[in-house]
Write an enzyme that holds these catalytic residues in place. Sequence first.
Site, PDB file in Angstrom:
ATOM      1  CG  HIS A 239     -19.156   2.363 -51.286  1.00  0.00           C
ATOM      2  ND1 HIS A 239     -19.209   2.900 -50.008  1.00  0.00           N
ATOM      3  CD2 HIS A 239     -19.495   1.042 -51.137  1.00  0.00           C
ATOM      4  CE1 HIS A 239     -19.545   1.963 -49.142  1.00  0.00           C
ATOM      5  NE2 HIS A 239     -19.736   0.823 -49.808  1.00  0.00           N
ATOM      6  NE  ARG A 249     -16.640  -7.182 -56.942  1.00  0.00           N
ATOM      7  CZ  ARG A 249     -16.713  -6.713 -55.699  1.00  0.00           C
ATOM      8  NH1 ARG A 249     -17.414  -7.391 -54.782  1.00  0.00           N
ATOM      9  NH2 ARG A 249     -16.106  -5.595 -55.352  1.00  0.00           N
TER      10      ARG A 249
END
Length: 270
Positions: A239, A249
């Site tokens: 990932h 974020r």
Amino acid sequence: MKAAIPLLLLLLFLLCTAALGGLVLWSRRLPRDGLPQDGITEVLAHHSDILQDKFVAIPCSRDYDSYKRFEVGVREEIDAMKRPQPSRTLSQASILDLHSGALSLGKRFVNLYRYFGDKIHDIFTEEDFALYRDVRQRIQQRIAQVFGISSASMYLTKPTFFSRMNSTEAKTAHDEYWHPHVDKVTYGSFDYTSLLYLSDYSQDFGGGRFVFLDADSNKTVEPRAGRVSFFTSGSENLHRVERVLWGTRFAITISFSCDPEHGIGDPALA
């Protein structure tokens, strides 16, 4: 700069401890031979989705030849929470390890506990750490339930860290968080990885989606405040995180090992 850092860290910690209303569990198929496609072809979880009992069975990689084999599922319950305020004092990818107190600050790391000494109690309280333990325990219990194992056979492992990502130009290789990786290779002790998102995709930041890489199609998760994603940490779950295009974020990573030798205790104030 020194005054802004404690405020940011306090916001991060309080958001984490207040956020957990439920869990979202993710798993992936074993990647085939060849390079993964870079484009995103399917969204597993949109920011607006509220998912209930969506399960996906997958084969594990050979990373777990000495382990019992499990299946992974998906679940989510979302609670609203406050948003952290962006700060210009930290680099593009800032990380705080709660156990060691290591805080990435530009090209160097600062030991938060040593830096603030007795004043650390002005940033964190015993109640904050108690709430953190509650969050960790709830995640651990849910992972154990879904995988069909005893939570007593899972051990919190390091590093456990808050992450802050924005669109600032990377200054070091450490800032380049967007490269594909396997958690078990990167961290060694990880068997289960969980991510608690503390800010909202498309509202607090653009880009920054979590992407599972596969040979035939990539799958992505759009962060949502309060959403928890967890998955097995082996090569079946290659990932990456997309580069953040705007905004900030925030997330916290809490991971577990099946090996008691890799187990650590919960962080605590000295």
